[in-house]
Design a protein around this motif. Structure first.
Motif, mmCIF file in Angstrom:
data_model
loop_
_atom_site.group_PDB
_atom_site.id
_atom_site.type_symbol
_atom_site.label_atom_id
_atom_site.label_comp_id
_atom_site.label_asym_id
_atom_site.label_seq_id
_atom_site.Cartn_x
_atom_site.Cartn_y
_atom_site.Cartn_z
ATOM 1 N N GLY A 1 12.294 6.016 8.770
ATOM 2 C CA GLY A 1 11.282 5.176 9.410
ATOM 3 C C GLY A 1 10.110 4.925 8.489
ATOM 4 O O GLY A 1 10.111 5.317 7.323
ATOM 5 N N GLY A 2 9.112 4.252 9.046
ATOM 6 C CA GLY A 2 7.922 3.921 8.281
ATOM 7 C C GLY A 2 8.019 2.536 7.677
ATOM 8 O O GLY A 2 9.025 1.842 7.817
ATOM 9 N N ALA A 3 6.958 2.147 7.001
ATOM 10 C CA ALA A 3 6.898 0.853 6.322
ATOM 11 C C ALA A 3 6.471 1.093 4.885
ATOM 12 O O ALA A 3 5.492 1.804 4.634
ATOM 13 N N LEU A 4 7.195 0.494 3.944
ATOM 14 C CA LEU A 4 6.914 0.711 2.531
ATOM 15 C C LEU A 4 5.538 0.170 2.159
ATOM 16 O O LEU A 4 5.220 -0.985 2.443
ATOM 17 N N ARG A 5 4.744 1.035 1.540
ATOM 18 C CA ARG A 5 3.418 0.679 1.037
ATOM 19 C C ARG A 5 3.034 1.715 0.001
ATOM 20 O O ARG A 5 3.456 2.862 0.066
ATOM 21 N N ALA A 6 2.260 1.288 -0.980
ATOM 22 C CA ALA A 6 1.772 2.237 -1.981
ATOM 23 C C ALA A 6 0.596 3.001 -1.395
ATOM 24 O O ALA A 6 -0.274 2.429 -0.753
ATOM 25 N N GLY A 7 0.582 4.300 -1.604
ATOM 26 C CA GLY A 7 -0.511 5.115 -1.097
ATOM 27 C C GLY A 7 -0.719 6.331 -1.967
ATOM 28 O O GLY A 7 0.076 6.615 -2.861
ATOM 29 N N ASP A 8 -1.783 7.044 -1.718
ATOM 30 C CA ASP A 8 -2.093 8.300 -2.400
ATOM 31 C C ASP A 8 -2.056 8.134 -3.915
ATOM 32 O O ASP A 8 -2.871 7.423 -4.470
ATOM 33 N N ASP A 9 -1.115 8.743 -4.603
ATOM 34 C CA ASP A 9 -1.035 8.720 -6.062
ATOM 35 C C ASP A 9 -0.249 7.528 -6.605
ATOM 36 O O ASP A 9 0.047 7.481 -7.791
#
Length: 133
Positions: free
Chosen positions: A91-99
């Motif tokens: 699940g979830g949606a791909l996105r750049a986050g954190d590092d």
């Protein structure tokens, strides 16, 4: 497994292919390897298992919820001892986050054109984990 060992800092990485056979990569936002592309992952925190660390790191860096599966392999890069696992998206949606400065699914042509972290292509080739399309 503990967060550190005699060899150095214990880390995990997630190898994820989508149904089309593309490989999930992130562009590193921080050192080591800032600006280079790699599989998502990071350090195992004290008291954390590899599975818990991988689920956390994948969510933080890509926005995806994953289910870790078998160990694909193990590499040592400087002081980092990295255990890479095959993962499945739940699940979830791909996105750049954190590092991660960017996150994307890449096919074989895109993979060959990216500036990759040292040894990534050879390692994934040896484990038969390159993009499948």
């Amino acid at each position: 497994m503990s967060a550190s060992s005699r060899a150095g800092v214990r880390c995990v990485g997630g190898i994820v292919h989508d149904p089309a056979g593309r490989l999930l990569l992130i562009q590193r936002a921080n050192e080591p390897g800032r600006g280079l592309w790699s599989i998502p992952g990071g350090r195992v925190e004290p008291g954390e298992t590899d599975v818990a660390a991988l689920v956390r790191e994948m969510r933080e860096e890509t926005g995806l919820r994953v289910r870790p599966d078998e160990l694909a392999g193990h590499v040592v890069r400087g002081r980092y001892e990295i255990y890479d696992y095959v993962c499945h998206v739940e699940g979830g949606a791909l996105r750049a986050g954190d590092d991660a400065a960017d996150a994307r699914w890449v096919d074989a042509a895109a993979f060959a054109a990216l500036a990759l972290t040292d040894g990534l292509a050879d390692t994934l080739r040896g484990w038969a984990m390159l993009p499948r399309c």
